[in-house]
Scaffold this motif. Structure first.
Motif, PDB file in Angstrom:
ATOM      1  N   MET A  15       0.843  -1.176   0.000  1.00 55.48           N
ATOM      2  CA  MET A  15       0.000   0.000   0.000  1.00 55.48           C
ATOM      3  C   MET A  15       0.892   1.244   0.000  1.00 55.48           C
ATOM      4  N   ALA A  16       0.544   2.196  -0.819  1.00 57.59           N
ATOM      5  CA  ALA A  16       1.331   3.432  -0.909  1.00 57.59           C
ATOM      6  C   ALA A  16       1.219   4.221   0.397  1.00 57.59           C
ATOM      7  N   TYR A  17       2.217   5.041   0.619  1.00 58.02           N
ATOM      8  CA  TYR A  17       2.340   5.811   1.852  1.00 58.02           C
ATOM      9  C   TYR A  17       2.537   7.274   1.486  1.00 58.02           C
ATOM     10  N   ALA A  18       1.757   8.155   2.098  1.00 55.68           N
ATOM     11  CA  ALA A  18       1.821   9.584   1.783  1.00 55.68           C
ATOM     12  C   ALA A  18       2.257  10.382   2.997  1.00 55.68           C
ATOM     13  N   VAL A  19       2.930  11.486   2.712  1.00 55.54           N
ATOM     14  CA  VAL A  19       3.379  12.411   3.746  1.00 55.54           C
ATOM     15  C   VAL A  19       2.957  13.807   3.298  1.00 55.54           C
ATOM     16  N   VAL A  20       2.292  14.534   4.189  1.00 56.92           N
ATOM     17  CA  VAL A  20       1.921  15.918   3.924  1.00 56.92           C
ATOM     18  C   VAL A  20       2.577  16.764   5.007  1.00 56.92           C
ATOM     19  N   ALA A  21       3.448  17.670   4.591  1.00 58.38           N
ATOM     20  CA  ALA A  21       4.164  18.511   5.548  1.00 58.38           C
ATOM     21  C   ALA A  21       3.790  19.962   5.324  1.00 58.38           C
ATOM     22  N   HIS A  22       3.552  20.659   6.411  1.00 58.94           N
ATOM     23  CA  HIS A  22       3.295  22.096   6.392  1.00 58.94           C
ATOM     24  C   HIS A  22       4.490  22.766   7.062  1.00 58.94           C
ATOM     25  N   TYR A  23       5.148  23.643   6.328  1.00 64.19           N
ATOM     26  CA  TYR A  23       6.313  24.355   6.842  1.00 64.19           C
ATOM     27  C   TYR A  23       6.029  25.855   6.801  1.00 64.19           C
ATOM     28  N   ARG A  24       6.570  26.554   7.776  1.00 65.01           N
ATOM     29  CA  ARG A  24       6.485  28.009   7.760  1.00 65.01           C
ATOM     30  C   ARG A  24       7.810  28.573   8.255  1.00 65.01           C
ATOM     31  N   CYS A  25       8.279  29.584   7.552  1.00 64.38           N
ATOM     32  CA  CYS A  25       9.509  30.262   7.940  1.00 64.38           C
ATOM     33  C   CYS A  25       9.266  31.765   7.888  1.00 64.38           C
ATOM     34  N   ALA A  26      10.211  32.514   8.416  1.00 64.93           N
ATOM     35  CA  ALA A  26      10.125  33.971   8.322  1.00 64.93           C
ATOM     36  C   ALA A  26      10.233  34.362   6.856  1.00 64.93           C
ATOM     37  N   PRO A  27       9.515  35.391   6.423  1.00 65.70           N
ATOM     38  CA  PRO A  27       9.605  35.815   5.023  1.00 65.70           C
ATOM     39  C   PRO A  27      11.049  36.055   4.557  1.00 65.70           C
ATOM     40  N   ALA A  28      11.906  36.497   5.445  1.00 67.38           N
ATOM     41  CA  ALA A  28      13.306  36.738   5.076  1.00 67.38           C
ATOM     42  C   ALA A  28      14.041  35.451   4.712  1.00 67.38           C
ATOM     43  N   ASP A  29      13.548  34.297   5.202  1.00 66.90           N
ATOM     44  CA  ASP A  29      14.184  33.010   4.924  1.00 66.90           C
ATOM     45  C   ASP A  29      13.504  32.236   3.799  1.00 66.90           C
ATOM     46  N   GLU A  30      12.461  32.817   3.233  1.00 66.75           N
ATOM     47  CA  GLU A  30      11.653  32.103   2.238  1.00 66.75           C
ATOM     48  C   GLU A  30      12.468  31.651   1.028  1.00 66.75           C
ATOM     49  N   ALA A  31      13.328  32.484   0.500  1.00 65.09           N
ATOM     50  CA  ALA A  31      14.113  32.113  -0.691  1.00 65.09           C
ATOM     51  C   ALA A  31      15.053  30.950  -0.395  1.00 65.09           C
ATOM     52  N   ALA A  32      15.679  30.947   0.767  1.00 69.55           N
ATOM     53  CA  ALA A  32      16.599  29.865   1.133  1.00 69.55           C
ATOM     54  C   ALA A  32      15.847  28.552   1.321  1.00 69.55           C
ATOM     55  N   VAL A  33      14.691  28.610   1.974  1.00 71.34           N
ATOM     56  CA  VAL A  33      13.885  27.407   2.177  1.00 71.34           C
ATOM     57  C   VAL A  33      13.378  26.890   0.839  1.00 71.34           C
TER      58      VAL A  33
END
Length: 95
Positions: free
Chosen positions: A1-19
């Motif tokens: 059976m397939a396995y799924a992962v859903v991740a929600h990440y949040r960073c400071a807007p200043a770090d958005e490009a690096a993330v």
């Protein structure tokens, strides 16, 4: 059976490009993994610094192999996670 992962990440807007860059690098390496069926990275439209990841693997063992991969450690554990202000992950069996 397939396995799924859903991740929600949040960073400071200043770090958005690096993330974003690290997530896209991880996406390419993860898609080459034998057990990976899908790895999608989304920027949350109404949330600066917000990301949603949808990952799908053949099975739990495939996900465990993903977590053991060098690119997971380099891009996710060492680069992305330290920049996050919030992180939640949901694991699911695909019906």
């Amino acid at each position: 059976m397939a396995y799924a992962v859903v991740a929600h990440y949040r960073c400071a807007p200043a770090d958005e490009a690096a993330v974003r860059a690290a997530l896209l690098t991880a996406r390419e390496a993860t898609r080459a993994e034998p057990a990976n069926q899908s790895y999608e990275v989304h920027a949350v439209a109404d949330q600066p610094g917000g990301f949603l990841l949808y990952e799908r693997y053949e099975d739990v063992a495939g996900f465990e192999a993903h977590k053991a991969a060098p690119h997971f450690k380099e891009q996710i554990v060492e680069t992305v996670w330290p920049l996050l202000t919030e992180r939640s992950v949901t694991f699911a069996e695909v019906l």
